[in-house]
Scaffold this motif. Sequence first.
Motif, mmCIF file in Angstrom:
data_model
loop_
_atom_site.group_PDB
_atom_site.id
_atom_site.type_symbol
_atom_site.label_atom_id
_atom_site.label_comp_id
_atom_site.label_asym_id
_atom_site.label_seq_id
_atom_site.Cartn_x
_atom_site.Cartn_y
_atom_site.Cartn_z
ATOM 1 N N ILE A 166 46.638 44.439 45.399
ATOM 2 C CA ILE A 166 46.623 43.701 44.404
ATOM 3 C C ILE A 166 45.627 44.116 43.644
ATOM 4 C CG2 ILE A 166 46.224 41.066 43.665
ATOM 5 C CD1 ILE A 166 47.707 40.297 45.998
ATOM 6 N N GLN A 176 49.939 36.017 48.653
ATOM 7 C CA GLN A 176 49.217 37.487 48.091
ATOM 8 C C GLN A 176 50.229 38.579 48.474
ATOM 9 O OE1 GLN A 176 45.184 38.413 49.444
ATOM 10 N NE2 GLN A 176 44.763 36.344 49.634
ATOM 11 N N THR A 232 46.748 37.684 40.070
ATOM 12 C CA THR A 232 46.065 38.942 40.600
ATOM 13 C C THR A 232 44.292 38.682 40.404
ATOM 14 O OG1 THR A 232 46.146 40.085 38.602
ATOM 15 C CG2 THR A 232 47.916 40.327 39.950
ATOM 16 N N ILE A 260 45.442 42.968 49.911
ATOM 17 C CA ILE A 260 44.190 42.703 49.033
ATOM 18 C C ILE A 260 43.926 43.880 48.287
ATOM 19 C CG2 ILE A 260 41.898 41.976 48.763
ATOM 20 C CD1 ILE A 260 42.387 40.572 51.433
ATOM 21 N N PHE A 317 43.372 36.130 43.011
ATOM 22 C CA PHE A 317 43.207 36.506 44.300
ATOM 23 C C PHE A 317 41.959 37.714 44.541
ATOM 24 C CE2 PHE A 317 47.568 35.184 44.945
ATOM 25 C CZ PHE A 317 47.558 34.082 45.765
#
Length: 380
Positions: A31, A103, A89, A28, A92
């Motif tokens: 990204i 992801q 992107t 996470i 997420f």
Amino acid sequence: MGAVVVRWGATIRDQLVDPHDTGPDATIEGIRRLRLFLPLVMAINLGYALYFWLLIPPATNAITLRYNNLIGLIHVCSGLMLLVAYPFTQYFHQRPWRLPRFQKLLQVLLCVWALAFGISLALTDQLVGSNTTNYVLAAVVVGMMGLLSPLMALAMFGVSYLAMFLLLPLAQTDAEMLDMARSHSFSAVLISFAASLMLWRQHVSATLLRRQLTELAQRDPLTSLLNRGAFMQRAAYELVRARRYANPTGLLLLDLDHFKKVNDQYGHPAGDAVLCGFAALLRERLREADIVGRLGGEEYIVMLPSTDVAGAARVAEKILLGARRLRIVHDGVVISVTTSVGFTVSLPTDEVATLEELYLRADQALYAAKTAGRNCAERG
């Protein structure tokens, strides 16, 4: 010698594996970082494509013309790829809990794109020199911003350098320049992997610290049970899940009988020992799936997922029996305690089964248990 080898092996293993399962958090964050970087790269792609295809004077020889066309084409392809990837992107970033496998795939693809982009530009530059700056920059960007796990970073940098090593002779015929390009590429890989490893260790430390702080914020400092806020949050989520799958759910409220007398007679440290002992009893008598919290003072609360009326009654009776047998030893003094229990059950047929409604029903049942003489359980 064998012990040294084992110790070094353990150190290397600890550096490369992820025993704390921080990978999803790293994905996470990776990204998020790449998402902030993509608009800049797309602007650079557009600028270079316009420059090499439209703004510079026409090439006077075939090699320069080929070089200009390839540079422009690489930047156009890169810009189009990022234009497709950017909405994902953004998605997420706003919904970090969705589709964890996708992801991870997106994170890996963006890093692969960066290295492939750098390799393509570096190979094209071999037409007019021995420049590998673009590959070096791409590797550094991946190492600093990708937040890849050590094993993934090792594999990705290793494969990218192997590709550079094998493809460079196809574009660079001068032996000295070829050696220089390979040397610079190898240095870039080592530095980028070292940076990636360092940032990964920082990420792991920060993630573990954040988890510990979150856990501490959700726990009652005396008994280590969930505090009121954390219990209500988890219980509300469990109740939503129970409604979805039409499962009965029990809720128990427990209050230690005459607890003020314990504090008055033996002192507050003894009272704390009783509270901790009763909390330990709850952990012992309840299932791992049950949610246990301390509301405050001598009041406790328990949610029993997938538990009907008969099951909730059995649990209440089991706790009552355990409390009657419980003996707390503090400073050589043996303290006994009993509890009153009010319980209710949310059935799939209930029209109203909010957490507030269940809490009210259990609280009324607890009042009835106290009115009935304490040391008993009543259903609401």
